[in-house]
Scaffold this motif. Structure first.
Motif, PDB file in Angstrom:
ATOM      1  N   GLY A  27       0.796  -1.227   0.000  1.00  0.00           N
ATOM      2  CA  GLY A  27       0.000   0.000   0.000  1.00  0.00           C
ATOM      3  C   GLY A  27       0.824   1.270   0.000  1.00  0.00           C
ATOM      4  O   GLY A  27       0.323   2.341   0.353  1.00  0.00           O
ATOM      5  N   LEU A  28       2.096   1.161  -0.399  1.00  0.00           N
ATOM      6  CA  LEU A  28       2.980   2.337  -0.468  1.00  0.00           C
ATOM      7  C   LEU A  28       2.816   2.967  -1.850  1.00  0.00           C
ATOM      8  O   LEU A  28       3.615   2.750  -2.766  1.00  0.00           O
ATOM      9  N   ASN A  29       1.776   3.769  -1.995  1.00  0.00           N
ATOM     10  CA  ASN A  29       1.359   4.236  -3.321  1.00  0.00           C
ATOM     11  C   ASN A  29       2.387   5.132  -4.008  1.00  0.00           C
ATOM     12  O   ASN A  29       2.567   5.059  -5.220  1.00  0.00           O
ATOM     13  N   GLU A  30       3.034   6.011  -3.255  1.00  0.00           N
ATOM     14  CA  GLU A  30       4.001   6.916  -3.888  1.00  0.00           C
ATOM     15  C   GLU A  30       5.189   6.125  -4.457  1.00  0.00           C
ATOM     16  O   GLU A  30       5.629   6.375  -5.590  1.00  0.00           O
ATOM     17  N   LYS A  31       5.690   5.166  -3.685  1.00  0.00           N
ATOM     18  CA  LYS A  31       6.802   4.356  -4.168  1.00  0.00           C
ATOM     19  C   LYS A  31       6.352   3.436  -5.312  1.00  0.00           C
ATOM     20  O   LYS A  31       7.105   3.205  -6.265  1.00  0.00           O
ATOM     21  N   TYR A  32       5.117   2.936  -5.210  1.00  0.00           N
ATOM     22  CA  TYR A  32       4.570   2.102  -6.282  1.00  0.00           C
ATOM     23  C   TYR A  32       4.487   2.902  -7.594  1.00  0.00           C
ATOM     24  O   TYR A  32       4.901   2.431  -8.657  1.00  0.00           O
ATOM     25  N   ALA A  33       3.998   4.139  -7.506  1.00  0.00           N
ATOM     26  CA  ALA A  33       3.886   4.977  -8.710  1.00  0.00           C
ATOM     27  C   ALA A  33       5.266   5.317  -9.272  1.00  0.00           C
ATOM     28  O   ALA A  33       5.454   5.348 -10.495  1.00  0.00           O
ATOM     29  N   TYR A  34       6.228   5.568  -8.392  1.00  0.00           N
ATOM     30  CA  TYR A  34       7.585   5.906  -8.848  1.00  0.00           C
ATOM     31  C   TYR A  34       8.188   4.748  -9.659  1.00  0.00           C
ATOM     32  O   TYR A  34       8.772   4.962 -10.735  1.00  0.00           O
ATOM     33  N   VAL A  35       8.037   3.527  -9.156  1.00  0.00           N
ATOM     34  CA  VAL A  35       8.586   2.369  -9.870  1.00  0.00           C
ATOM     35  C   VAL A  35       7.830   2.146 -11.179  1.00  0.00           C
ATOM     36  O   VAL A  35       8.437   1.840 -12.216  1.00  0.00           O
ATOM     37  N   LEU A  36       6.511   2.322 -11.155  1.00  0.00           N
ATOM     38  CA  LEU A  36       5.715   2.167 -12.383  1.00  0.00           C
ATOM     39  C   LEU A  36       6.140   3.208 -13.422  1.00  0.00           C
ATOM     40  O   LEU A  36       6.179   2.924 -14.626  1.00  0.00           O
ATOM     41  N   LYS A  37       6.488   4.414 -12.976  1.00  0.00           N
ATOM     42  CA  LYS A  37       6.981   5.449 -13.897  1.00  0.00           C
ATOM     43  C   LYS A  37       8.295   4.998 -14.557  1.00  0.00           C
ATOM     44  O   LYS A  37       8.503   5.207 -15.757  1.00  0.00           O
ATOM     45  N   ASN A  38       9.165   4.362 -13.777  1.00  0.00           N
ATOM     46  CA  ASN A  38      10.406   3.849 -14.351  1.00  0.00           C
ATOM     47  C   ASN A  38      10.147   2.736 -15.365  1.00  0.00           C
ATOM     48  O   ASN A  38      10.838   2.632 -16.385  1.00  0.00           O
ATOM     49  N   ILE A  39       9.140   1.921 -15.116  1.00  0.00           N
ATOM     50  CA  ILE A  39       8.777   0.861 -16.073  1.00  0.00           C
ATOM     51  C   ILE A  39       8.275   1.505 -17.369  1.00  0.00           C
ATOM     52  O   ILE A  39       8.641   1.091 -18.474  1.00  0.00           O
ATOM     53  N   GLY A  40       7.433   2.533 -17.235  1.00  0.00           N
ATOM     54  CA  GLY A  40       6.954   3.245 -18.422  1.00  0.00           C
ATOM     55  C   GLY A  40       8.093   3.870 -19.203  1.00  0.00           C
ATOM     56  O   GLY A  40       8.112   3.826 -20.445  1.00  0.00           O
ATOM     57  N   ASP A  41       9.060   4.451 -18.494  1.00  0.00           N
ATOM     58  CA  ASP A  41      10.237   5.048 -19.140  1.00  0.00           C
ATOM     59  C   ASP A  41      11.022   3.973 -19.908  1.00  0.00           C
ATOM     60  O   ASP A  41      11.482   4.193 -21.033  1.00  0.00           O
TER      61      ASP A  41
END
Length: 721
Positions: free
Chosen positions: A139-153
């Motif tokens: 449930g660590l949403n900010e860290k989850y979004a950060y990693v997902l952003k790296n996957i998108g990159d």
């Protein structure tokens, strides 16, 4: 607390201090050996003390830092093994947040590994995905979004644009839900995705949001990159002056940094030089590139190739053809042999630019070869706008070489791509975005004015408090005001009446503006469809002519194609301009002459000398002028220079307050002595005379040192020098 426990606690604090000190040296820029040695010395002390007190958490924290140290020393396999050991330990002991942190760090290391490759990026995605799953469960949403952003990159770098866009939009959704402020990094990646997809409207949209978010949060760490992204959006839309302003900001900031990012500096300088050339400042562009290279000499092969591209382009625009060709070929050699294979986008652009150079200098076979090379890359790597341009130039080359079937195929691809990029809906989106951006700036200005008004109001209240002692005076003033009250009420009534009339006028104006807009949109659509229909007819004529053996029939069809092209080009100009019924003649005539050069293969044989004022003509006049020009130039090409002799055709168009003069002259053999132009009934001369009458003008033919066709007509025009 027992003395043993106190001693262990104290020892743990000492170990943590060693790890913190080691990390300071580890993460210093440039990975100098001296710093890495000091980092290792601290980690060794921490590791040995951790073993002595048998603290498994600290032991594996040391193993993690040893892995990071190995990455800094470019020993990737050993680094990966250390981080995998740490991740296995954390997983076994259900320390899932620490495990996720390890996978996130490993993903970042593999993503930025030098030299980069698709394999390392795919390995990075696997690590990021492990971290993503854990952060989501926790449930660590900010860290989850950060990693997902790296996957998108990462998917963006692999050319998987649809998947990257989907992931980045999900990141935005999460960030907005948790009220995370620094959205500009995600907007920048979305802007990159849309640029590669060829959606210019969305590219501008996300670039504007990126800069807006950066300025609102005052997070200017990546300002040069974000300003460059916005400049690219305006460049692709043809707004070169705006693009130049943002590129100057980017270059200034890059040169001001303590640690210069050479790659970004050369890239921004190259874009700025090309934009300066777009506004007719080639000398200034070359001076900019040469000064930048002198101040900041390139060291890496990729940077050297980037610099060669800039020099080659600027040399060519300054008529230094040999120097330009040398630099283009040297650039290609570097990208093919000495630059890591990850720079596929740069290599594709290098092939495209070299093809453009050879096409300009009439070396069509070389140009064609490089254009084909520029297309041979995986989907998503090459910008859609570049693919569109390549198909256009291949169409022109094959047309000039008589390969009409393949030429039509290239033209069809170009048109399909062009229509997908520049359709009416997207054009409206782009206009709306720019209007919104302007409105936001005005709202900020209004907010500032409101703040000033509040401050002034405070000052007024203070003044009121100061004069309360003069209450008698106030009463007297109130009595005086009563005298004017009736006149005020009368004026108020008149004001309401005037306001009502103004509202009625505004409504009528809005209705009229809407009608004008709808009319202009309809006219553009009509011109677009007429242009498309004429091009279909031209394609049919071209196909028919390839089967003809009768020379007169072939020439008749070819002349018809030229006349249709002149009319088609005019309709194209009309639907692409904001002034639907007026054509800027210099640009129109330049395009007509380029078509003559491509169609008749005039390279090196017949030159065109053009001296044209910036004249705007109504569409009906422009059609007549275009057809007169078409007939006169066609006749000059066919008859003025027999047996493939060389010569010059001069086109002059001047305008004053009374007349517009059009002259088409050649230095060829002229007309024969017994040829009477006044009684001649050839189709060409008959057409020219008839078109001159439509212009309500006079036409004359001067047979001296070649032939000059001169048309003078009254203007329904706008001229600017």
């Amino acid at each position: 607390m027992s003395s043993d426990k106190k001693q262990i606690l104290s020892e743990r604090n000492v170990i943590k201090t060693y790890l913190e000190n080691g990390a300071v040296f580890l993460y210093k820029p440039d990975s100098f050996k001296e710093d890495m040695d000091k980092a290792k010395a601290n980690f060794d002390k921490a590791f040995n003390r951790s073993i002595q007190i048998k603290d498994q958490d600290l032991i594996y924290r040391c193993i993690f830092y040893y892995g990071e140290l190995l990455f800094e020393q470019n020993k990737y396999p050993e680094g990966v093994r250390n981080l995998e050991k740490a991740a296995t330990y954390y997983h076994k002991n259900k320390k899932f947040e620490e495990e996720a942190e390890v996978w996130k760090v490993m993903g970042g290391r593999l993503f930025w590994k030098s030299p980069r490759s698709n394999t390392t990026i795919e390995d990075a995605i696997k690590s990021f995905e492990k971290a993503e799953r854990l952060y989501k469960i926790l449930g660590l949403n900010e860290k989850y979004a950060y990693v997902l952003k790296n996957i998108g990159d990462a998917h963006l770098n692999l050319g998987k644009l649809e998947l990257a866009e989907k992931e980045l939009l999900q990141v935005l959704k999460i960030y907005k839900k948790i009220n995370y402020k620094n959205l500009h990094y995600t907007y920048d990646l979305l802007a990159d995705t849309q640029r590669l997809k060829g959606d210019l409207g969305k590219h501008l949209y996300y670039s504007l949001l990126c800069v807006k978010s950066m300025e609102e949060t005052a997070d200017f760490r990546a300002a040069p990159i974000f300003y460059e992204q916005l400049a690219l959006a305006y460049k692709d839309l043809g707004h070169h002056e705006i693009s130049i302003d943002f590129l100057k900001k980017s270059v200034f900031l890059l040169k001001s940094e303590k640690k210069i990012d050479y790659g970004n500096l050369y890239e921004a300088t190259d874009l700025l030089a090309r934009e300066l050339i777009e506004i007719k400042k080639p000398h200034q562009a070359l001076d900019l590139v040469e000064r930048t290279i002198s101040e900041f000499p390139p060291k890496k092969n990729a940077d050297k190739a980037s610099v060669l591209s800039s020099l080659a382009f600027c040399y060519d625009k300054n008529n230094k053809t040999d120097a330009a060709e040398y630099n283009y070929l040297k650039m290609i050699e570097l990208y093919e042999n000495k630059v890591p294979s990850f720079y596929l986008i740069n290599l594709s652009q290098a092939y495209f630019e070299t093809g453009m150079f050879y096409k300009k200098h009439k070396k069509l076979d070389k140009a064609k070869s490089y254009f084909h090379k520029s297309l041979h890359f995986p989907k998503g790597i090459v910008e859609l706008n570049q693919i569109k341009e390549v198909n256009l130039y291949l169409f022109k080359i094959d047309s000039a070489q008589g390969n009409y079937v393949s030429a039509i195929q290239y033209f069809q691809r170009y048109k399909a791509l062009n229509d997908s990029i520049f359709n009416e809906k997207k054009n409206r989106q782009i206009e709306e975005l720019q209007i919104l951006y302007s409105l936001e700036k005005k709202e900020k200005e209004l907010a500032g004015l409101k703040l000033d008004m509040v401050q002034e109001k405070g000052k007024t209240n203070q003044a009121v408090n100061m004069i309360k002692w003069g209450s008698g005076l106030v009463i007297a003033l109130l009595m005086s005001l009563f005298v004017f009250w009736k006149s005020y009420k009368s004026k108020q009534k008149n004001n309401r009446l005037l306001q009502s009339q103004k509202n009625e006028i505004d409504l009528k104006n809005n209705a009229l503006q809407k009608l004008v807009f709808e009319k202009e949109s309809l006219m553009k659509e009509i011109h677009h469809r007429v242009k498309n229909n004429l091009q279909i007819v031209m394609s049919l004529l071209r196909s028919q002519s390839s089967n003809l053996t009768n020379e007169e029939a072939f020439e008749a069809i070819q002349k018809s194609q030229h006349r249709l092209y002149a009319i088609s080009l005019l309709h194209q100009k009309l639907y692409m301009t904001d002034i639907v019924r007026e054509i800027e003649m210099k640009n129109y005539i330049d395009d007509l002459l380029e078509n003559f050069v491509d169609t008749f293969g005039l390279y090196g044989r017949i030159d065109f000398s053009v001296d044209i004022d910036r004249v705007y003509l109504h569409e009906t006049q422009a059609i007549s002028v275009g057809l007169i020009l078409n007939e006169a130039v066609t006749n000059a090409i066919k008859y003025a220079f027999p047996e493939q002799s060389k010569g010059t055709i001069t086109i002059m168009m001047k305008a004053n307050c009374l007349k517009t003069i059009l002259e088409i002259s050649d230095n060829g053999i002229g007309l024969s002595v017994d040829f009477d132009i006044d009684t001649a009934s050839t189709l060409g001369t008959t057409l020219i005379k008839g078109l001159a009458e439509q212009l309500d003008g006079d036409v004359s033919f001067v047979n001296t040192n070649g032939l000059t066709v001169r048309v003078a007509f009254s203007k329904g025009i706008i001229t600017t020098q």
